[in-house]
Design an enzyme around this catalytic site. Structure first.
Site, mmCIF file in Angstrom:
data_model
loop_
_atom_site.group_PDB
_atom_site.id
_atom_site.type_symbol
_atom_site.label_atom_id
_atom_site.label_comp_id
_atom_site.label_asym_id
_atom_site.label_seq_id
_atom_site.Cartn_x
_atom_site.Cartn_y
_atom_site.Cartn_z
ATOM 1 N N LYS A 17 -7.658 -1.715 19.387
ATOM 2 C CA LYS A 17 -8.197 -0.983 18.233
ATOM 3 C C LYS A 17 -7.394 -1.376 17.006
ATOM 4 C CE LYS A 17 -10.257 3.290 19.881
ATOM 5 N NZ LYS A 17 -10.121 4.757 19.881
ATOM 6 N N HIS A 47 -6.942 14.602 19.668
ATOM 7 C CA HIS A 47 -6.930 13.816 18.436
ATOM 8 C C HIS A 47 -7.892 14.342 17.364
ATOM 9 C CE1 HIS A 47 -4.445 11.088 20.653
ATOM 10 N NE2 HIS A 47 -4.425 10.195 19.694
ATOM 11 N N GLU A 54 -15.232 1.968 23.818
ATOM 12 C CA GLU A 54 -15.264 3.426 23.663
ATOM 13 C C GLU A 54 -16.680 4.007 23.663
ATOM 14 O OE1 GLU A 54 -12.184 5.042 21.062
ATOM 15 O OE2 GLU A 54 -13.507 6.715 20.609
ATOM 16 N N ARG A 62 -13.234 5.762 27.462
ATOM 17 C CA ARG A 62 -12.136 5.559 26.496
ATOM 18 C C ARG A 62 -11.976 6.759 25.557
ATOM 19 N NH1 ARG A 62 -10.172 -0.010 23.507
ATOM 20 N NH2 ARG A 62 -8.434 0.956 22.410
HETATM 21 N N1 GLY Z 1 -5.600 5.332 20.819
HETATM 22 C C1 GLY Z 1 -6.829 5.531 21.459
HETATM 23 C C2 GLY Z 1 -7.460 4.267 21.940
HETATM 24 O O1 GLY Z 1 -6.844 3.226 21.924
HETATM 25 O O2 GLY Z 1 -8.578 4.285 22.359
#
Ligand code: GLY
Length: 352
Positions: A142, A243, A232, A236
């Site tokens: 990311k 968060h 994601e 994920r």
């Molecule tokens: N920090 C969350 C992710 O890498 O998906």
């Protein structure tokens, strides 16, 4: 010493204490077709380690240049990113140049995004120097910068070519930033590894002999999640436990509350909300809240639920009128709930 292999769209290795900082150049020299290294770092890390890494690159036979920006989340902007790209062009970087991200999460994000986009992509090694970056942000690809409207709103999934973790650098961390990273360690215990949670119940400290093993286990969880869901779409999202409200806290505090402290509080709020909605057992919620408090995280919100909720609406995890929420079912077990905004609002109200 250990190596964790990641079978992502671009396969790579995470080296834990296989290379010290002064051996990063040796690794760079093994990468194919590298014409030079471009080291990106911030004003806190560069005075400590830039010359050391630069010298190791030079002695392995590669030229290097660098870009240093003011430390802090407030630098994670399009403006810093633009200046970095210009600096790379002025230094004569090509598609065969290798970006070395030397620093914490902000550095990894900006440098990784520059690597993803400079001449449509060049190689990148992540060299995390904060606990947070070692266990989380350096792994998984990311990369992003923030917009005034919210965090990480511009970016790319771009896997690094290698991650080099030298745990000896953690000894120089300010205690605040060490604890900041512990929030992500606790998160891995809650989302997937109850044994890890047991291991770190007794707060970790700088130079803790458990650190290498703890980092190894966190990175293994992250690897498994990224291999299963790199972009994601599903699993994920569990890495975002705590968060959404954490990002609200960061934004309401104008980043005065650092990421890990915000996520620590966000996890406590989620544990309380999930307990009150009958999703998790009270004993698990109070165990998590107790551990967070023992590390020094706030477990009560400093903002009313309406403000936390409004700030959360900017989050990327909102899809139209639905918010994807990572709910805690117990220690080591979470689930993703797609909540209509009205239900998400109720959860936020119950969490404080
Ligand atoms: N920090 C969350 C992710 O890498 O998906």
């Amino acid at each position: 010493m250990s190596v964790v292999h990641v079978s992502a769209s671009k396969p790579y290795d995470i080296y834990i204490n296989e290379y010290r900082l002064d051996e990063v150049g040796r690794l760079c020299a093994t990468m194919p077709r590298v014409d030079k290294a471009f080291i990106v770092s911030d004003s806190n890390v560069a005075p400590l380690y830039l010359d050391r890494v630069g010298e190791s690159v030079r002695s392995s036979g590669l030229a290097w240049d660098s870009f240093v920006f003011p430390a802090g989340e407030r630098s994670k902007t399009l403006e810093t990113y633009g200046r970095l790209l210009v600096a790379m062009a002025e230094a004569g970087c090509t598609r065969d140049s290798l970006v070395v991200a030397l620093g914490g999460g902000v550095t990894g994000d900006i440098a990784g995004f520059a690597a993803a986009t400079y001449m449509r992509g060049c190689a990148c090694i992540q060299v995390p120097t904060s606990l947070l970056a070692c266990v989380d942000s350096s792994v998984g690809g990311k990369t992003a910068v923030d917009l005034p409207l919210g965090k990480n709103l511009v970016g790319a999934f771009f896997q690094p070519d290698a991650v080099v973790i030298d745990t000896s650098v953690l000894a120089t961390l300010e205690p605040h930033f060490f604890t900041d990273g512990c929030a992500e360690v606790i998160k891995y215990g809650v989302i997937a590894d109850a044994g890890l949670f047991d291991m770190i119940q007794q707060p970790l400290s700088l130079q803790d002999p458990r650190l290498e093993q703890v980092i190894f286990r966190c990175v293994q969880v992250k690897r498994d999640v990224v291999e299963a869901d790199e972009q994601e779409r599903g699993l994920r999202q569990t890495l975002n436990f705590g968060h959404t409200l954490g990002h609200s806290i960061e934004s309401l505090s104008h980043f005065g509350v650092t990421h890990g402290f915000a996520v620590g509080c966000g996890m406590a709020l989620m544990a309380r909300g999930c307990q009150r909605l009958g999703i998790c057992d009270p004993s698990d919620a109070s165990r998590l809240i107790g551990v967070l408090a023992s590390y020094g995280f706030d477990v009560e919100a400093s903002w009313p639920p309406e403000q936390l909720y409004s700030a959360a609406l900017q989050d990327k995890k909102r899809h139209g009128s639905v918010m994807n929420v990572v709910a805690m079912e117990g220690i080591g077990k979470v689930r993703i709930d797609a909540l209509p905004l009205e239900q998400f609002k109720q959860l936020v109200e119950r969490s404080v």
